[in-house]
Design a protein around this motif. Structure first.
Motif, PDB file in Angstrom:
ATOM      1  N   GLU A  79     -10.110 -21.365  58.820  1.00 54.77           N
ATOM      2  CA  GLU A  79     -10.837 -20.110  59.009  1.00 54.77           C
ATOM      3  C   GLU A  79     -10.466 -19.155  57.894  1.00 54.77           C
ATOM      4  O   GLU A  79      -9.307 -19.082  57.469  1.00 54.77           O
ATOM      5  N   ILE A  80     -11.445 -18.419  57.391  1.00 55.36           N
ATOM      6  CA  ILE A  80     -11.204 -17.380  56.395  1.00 55.36           C
ATOM      7  C   ILE A  80     -11.696 -16.061  56.982  1.00 55.36           C
ATOM      8  O   ILE A  80     -12.798 -15.980  57.535  1.00 55.36           O
ATOM      9  N   ILE A  81     -10.842 -15.041  56.902  1.00 57.15           N
ATOM     10  CA  ILE A  81     -11.126 -13.765  57.552  1.00 57.15           C
ATOM     11  C   ILE A  81     -10.883 -12.641  56.547  1.00 57.15           C
ATOM     12  O   ILE A  81      -9.843 -12.605  55.884  1.00 57.15           O
ATOM     13  N   ALA A  82     -11.830 -11.708  56.447  1.00 59.08           N
ATOM     14  CA  ALA A  82     -11.644 -10.457  55.712  1.00 59.08           C
ATOM     15  C   ALA A  82     -11.465  -9.346  56.729  1.00 59.08           C
ATOM     16  O   ALA A  82     -12.344  -9.102  57.562  1.00 59.08           O
ATOM     17  N   THR A  83     -10.318  -8.685  56.681  1.00 63.70           N
ATOM     18  CA  THR A  83      -9.966  -7.682  57.676  1.00 63.70           C
ATOM     19  C   THR A  83      -9.738  -6.336  57.012  1.00 63.70           C
ATOM     20  O   THR A  83      -9.076  -6.266  55.963  1.00 63.70           O
ATOM     21  N   PHE A  84     -10.285  -5.296  57.617  1.00 64.73           N
ATOM     22  CA  PHE A  84     -10.019  -3.935  57.168  1.00 64.73           C
ATOM     23  C   PHE A  84      -9.007  -3.316  58.126  1.00 64.73           C
ATOM     24  O   PHE A  84      -9.316  -3.046  59.276  1.00 64.73           O
ATOM     25  N   ARG A  85      -7.790  -3.130  57.641  1.00 63.64           N
ATOM     26  CA  ARG A  85      -6.739  -2.526  58.462  1.00 63.64           C
ATOM     27  C   ARG A  85      -6.683  -1.035  58.139  1.00 63.64           C
ATOM     28  O   ARG A  85      -6.440  -0.641  56.997  1.00 63.64           O
ATOM     29  N   TYR A  86      -6.909  -0.213  59.154  1.00 63.71           N
ATOM     30  CA  TYR A  86      -6.925   1.228  58.950  1.00 63.71           C
ATOM     31  C   TYR A  86      -5.803   1.946  59.702  1.00 63.71           C
ATOM     32  O   TYR A  86      -5.827   3.169  59.846  1.00 63.71           O
ATOM     33  N   GLY A  87      -4.818   1.199  60.168  1.00 65.19           N
ATOM     34  CA  GLY A  87      -3.649   1.779  60.813  1.00 65.19           C
ATOM     35  C   GLY A  87      -2.469   0.847  60.670  1.00 65.19           C
ATOM     36  O   GLY A  87      -2.621  -0.359  60.444  1.00 65.19           O
ATOM     37  N   THR A 104     -16.027 -13.318  58.496  1.00 67.04           N
ATOM     38  CA  THR A 104     -15.280 -14.472  58.998  1.00 67.04           C
ATOM     39  C   THR A 104     -16.143 -15.721  58.891  1.00 67.04           C
ATOM     40  O   THR A 104     -17.369 -15.660  59.024  1.00 67.04           O
ATOM     41  N   ASP A 105     -15.492 -16.836  58.640  1.00 68.19           N
ATOM     42  CA  ASP A 105     -16.159 -18.131  58.573  1.00 68.19           C
ATOM     43  C   ASP A 105     -15.134 -19.192  58.955  1.00 68.19           C
ATOM     44  O   ASP A 105     -13.933 -19.034  58.702  1.00 68.19           O
ATOM     45  N   SER A 106     -15.586 -20.269  59.580  1.00 70.72           N
ATOM     46  CA  SER A 106     -14.662 -21.310  60.037  1.00 70.72           C
ATOM     47  C   SER A 106     -15.329 -22.666  59.951  1.00 70.72           C
ATOM     48  O   SER A 106     -16.554 -22.776  59.862  1.00 70.72           O
ATOM     49  N   MET A 107     -14.500 -23.698  59.995  1.00 68.04           N
ATOM     50  CA  MET A 107     -14.979 -25.073  59.948  1.00 68.04           C
ATOM     51  C   MET A 107     -13.929 -26.006  60.534  1.00 68.04           C
ATOM     52  O   MET A 107     -12.742 -25.642  60.656  1.00 68.04           O
ATOM     53  N   PHE A 138     -11.129 -29.130  51.814  1.00 69.93           N
ATOM     54  CA  PHE A 138     -12.140 -28.283  52.452  1.00 69.93           C
ATOM     55  C   PHE A 138     -12.396 -27.077  51.552  1.00 69.93           C
ATOM     56  O   PHE A 138     -11.516 -26.655  50.793  1.00 69.93           O
ATOM     57  N   THR A 139     -13.597 -26.556  51.643  1.00 68.01           N
ATOM     58  CA  THR A 139     -14.030 -25.488  50.743  1.00 68.01           C
ATOM     59  C   THR A 139     -14.879 -24.475  51.505  1.00 68.01           C
ATOM     60  O   THR A 139     -15.741 -24.853  52.297  1.00 68.01           O
ATOM     61  N   PHE A 140     -14.601 -23.204  51.231  1.00 67.44           N
ATOM     62  CA  PHE A 140     -15.437 -22.121  51.751  1.00 67.44           C
ATOM     63  C   PHE A 140     -16.230 -21.529  50.593  1.00 67.44           C
ATOM     64  O   PHE A 140     -15.659 -21.149  49.564  1.00 67.44           O
ATOM     65  N   GLU A 167      -7.999  -7.033  53.369  1.00 64.46           N
ATOM     66  CA  GLU A 167      -7.241  -8.219  52.982  1.00 64.46           C
ATOM     67  C   GLU A 167      -7.948  -9.471  53.479  1.00 64.46           C
ATOM     68  O   GLU A 167      -8.668  -9.450  54.474  1.00 64.46           O
ATOM     69  N   TYR A 168      -7.720 -10.578  52.764  1.00 63.51           N
ATOM     70  CA  TYR A 168      -8.286 -11.883  53.127  1.00 63.51           C
ATOM     71  C   TYR A 168      -7.161 -12.807  53.539  1.00 63.51           C
ATOM     72  O   TYR A 168      -6.065 -12.792  52.937  1.00 63.51           O
ATOM     73  N   CYS A 169      -7.428 -13.622  54.533  1.00 63.40           N
ATOM     74  CA  CYS A 169      -6.452 -14.591  55.009  1.00 63.40           C
ATOM     75  C   CYS A 169      -7.140 -15.935  55.211  1.00 63.40           C
ATOM     76  O   CYS A 169      -8.203 -16.006  55.838  1.00 63.40           O
ATOM     77  N   LEU A 170      -6.545 -16.989  54.659  1.00 60.34           N
ATOM     78  CA  LEU A 170      -7.004 -18.358  54.885  1.00 60.34           C
ATOM     79  C   LEU A 170      -6.081 -18.980  55.925  1.00 60.34           C
ATOM     80  O   LEU A 170      -4.879 -19.115  55.688  1.00 60.34           O
ATOM     81  N   LYS A 171      -6.634 -19.352  57.063  1.00 62.02           N
ATOM     82  CA  LYS A 171      -5.824 -19.854  58.174  1.00 62.02           C
ATOM     83  C   LYS A 171      -6.257 -21.265  58.536  1.00 62.02           C
ATOM     84  O   LYS A 171      -7.443 -21.540  58.695  1.00 62.02           O
ATOM     85  N   THR A 172      -5.276 -22.155  58.642  1.00 60.13           N
ATOM     86  CA  THR A 172      -5.512 -23.491  59.195  1.00 60.13           C
ATOM     87  C   THR A 172      -4.639 -23.623  60.439  1.00 60.13           C
ATOM     88  O   THR A 172      -3.479 -23.191  60.440  1.00 60.13           O
ATOM     89  N   TYR A 173      -5.187 -24.241  61.478  1.00 65.94           N
ATOM     90  CA  TYR A 173      -4.450 -24.287  62.739  1.00 65.94           C
ATOM     91  C   TYR A 173      -4.876 -25.504  63.545  1.00 65.94           C
ATOM     92  O   TYR A 173      -5.945 -26.096  63.335  1.00 65.94           O
ATOM     93  N   ILE A 174      -4.017 -25.875  64.490  1.00 64.95           N
ATOM     94  CA  ILE A 174      -4.249 -27.013  65.391  1.00 64.95           C
ATOM     95  C   ILE A 174      -4.661 -26.467  66.748  1.00 64.95           C
ATOM     96  O   ILE A 174      -4.000 -25.589  67.305  1.00 64.95           O
TER      97      ILE A 174
END
Length: 431
Positions: A79-87, A104-107, A138-140, A167-174
């Motif tokens: 999963e790739i997520i772009a998050t706007f943290r304002y606090g 956000t996008d996932s596969m 894998f590719t986004f 910020e962007y985060c690339l997450k892989t998980y089970i």
């Protein structure tokens, strides 16, 4: 969890002969806490060329394949997520998070749906090293119009929490299902950042012309100002050409040049923050009926603004250095609310006369130069034919220094990676 910055490692013979020393390719690796999976990625910077964006290409390595065979209900997702943290994250209480997901996008990465394929050369090199039986690329493909990574500079005394910004985060998980909350020990989080390279278009030079009348003066002060170009790269000096015709009865005593950063926070309501990032002053003595034409320079740098809280910076990954935020390129298809932070720059010109002043503003674009990293490795792989099947010849060198697994290649495809001993940085799981 360790994040390895994996760099070039020479064999014993190469250390003795400096002529054989050659640069290698950096690869970033991170493993989940229980050691079942790892993620490899060739670069943590992805460039937006406005027309297209570098693909986020990575490789999943499964260390415990037997465990997945015994538990077929578990799968690996990315999963790739772009998050706007304002606090600040330490203010997240009662289930209220001061952040908003902008993209956000996932596969599903494993088991593979269809035939796995590499989209970049660095993925192909890693697969040949790690083994296609337990390594899965894998590719986004990021769409146009998504926000760039921007960090709002905190005060030096407040380094305990994540800074505000995009910020962007690339997450892989089970997990058993893509939408299931995974065990934190089975998550690999890699912070990445998206930077913008403004296109090299022939934009007109910023130009402004102004005339101002003063009290008790029949004729005005006439000023023309222009920049030498519209687009600048970080660290480059900005040249301001000023032509001044003083037909008034007052002398021009001083000129002040300043570069201002304008950050528009696009959230629930627009909030605009202006910050001066560079200032120079010049003494002048332009008498009535006198005309001058002169060029002045100014250079905006982050080094001169380390103590300014709230200054917009390009996305920062932990202790890595960064620079002032690049100008935001707003496309027609972009939703303003989804951009998070829109950054602009202007050159402000102030001319001071006795009991009066004249102000002018010139907008410009601040951006990154064309990146040199992975110009080859980020290219798509050509279709396999008999003529190019063996173009990339990677072999395992067991006799390398320290008896480590070192990935070696032919001179035209330099890639030497040490996965065990060259540990340059150790970071937390949120890296």
């Amino acid at each position: 969890t360790l994040l390895y910055t994996i760099k070039f490692e020479m064999s014993n013979c190469d250390k003795k002969d400096p002529k054989n020393q050659k640069d290698g390719t950096r690869v970033f690796k991170k493993m989940c806490l229980d050691g079942k999976i790892s993620t490899y990625i060739g670069t943590r910077e992805f460039v937006d060329y406005v027309g297209h964006i570098d693909p986020v290409a990575a490789v999943l390595l499964i260390h415990e394949m037997d465990w997945f065979t015994e538990n077929p209900e578990y799968k690996v997702y990315a999963e790739i997520i772009a998050t706007f943290r304002y606090g600040r994250d330490d203010l997240d209480v009662l289930g209220i998070n001061f952040k908003k997901d902008l993209y956000t996008d996932s596969m599903q990465v494993y088991p593979v749906r269809g035939s796995p394929f590499c989209t970049t050369k660095i993925q192909e090199k890693l697969l040949k090293k790690l083994g296609a039986e337990r390594a899965f690329p894998f590719t986004f493909e990021l769409p146009a119009g998504i926000p760039s990574s921007v960090t709002l500079q905190p005060v030096k005394s407040d380094q305990s929490s994540k800074p505000c910004g995009v910020e962007y985060c690339l997450k892989t998980y089970i997990a058993k299902d893509m939408h299931e909350t995974p065990d934190r020990k089975q998550i690999v989080d890699l912070l990445i950042k998206k930077i913008t390279h403004a296109p090299d278009t022939s934009a007109p030079q910023p130009y402004i012309e102004c005339a101002k009348n003063f009290m008790m003066s029949t004729n005005p002060l006439h000023v023309e100002a222009r920049l030498d170009k519209e687009r600048y790269v970080h660290g480059e000096p900005i040249y301001v050409h000023i032509t001044m015709g003083n037909q008034s009865t007052r002398a021009v005593k001083k000129l002040r040049l300043s570069v201002k950063q304008i950050a528009n926070i696009c959230l629930f309501s627009n909030a605009i923050y202006k910050c001066t990032v560079a200032t120079v002053e010049h003494d002048l003595n332009v008498q009535p009926s006198q005309t001058i034409a002169q060029t002045f320079s100014i250079r905006p740098l982050l080094e001169d603004n380390r103590d300014k809280r709230g200054l917009a910076l390009d996305g920062q990954i932990k202790s890595e250095d960064t620079n002032l935020a690049s100008s935001t390129i707003v496309l027609p298809i972009s939703s303003r609310d989804s951009l998070g932070i829109v950054v602009k720059y202007i050159v402000k010109i102030e001319l001071f006369v006795l009991a009066g002043e004249l102000k002018l503003e010139l907008p410009f674009t601040l951006s990154h130069p064309i990146p040199e990293h992975y110009e080859e490795d980020m290219e798509p792989i050509p279709k396999q034919t008999d003529a190019n099947t063996d173009n990339i010849n990677v072999e395992l060198d067991e006799s390398a220094a320290y008896n480590n697994d070192v990935l070696t290649s032919q001179p035209d495809e330099q890639l030497l990676i040490d996965f065990q001993d060259v540990v340059l940085t150790t970071q937390d799981t949120d890296a």
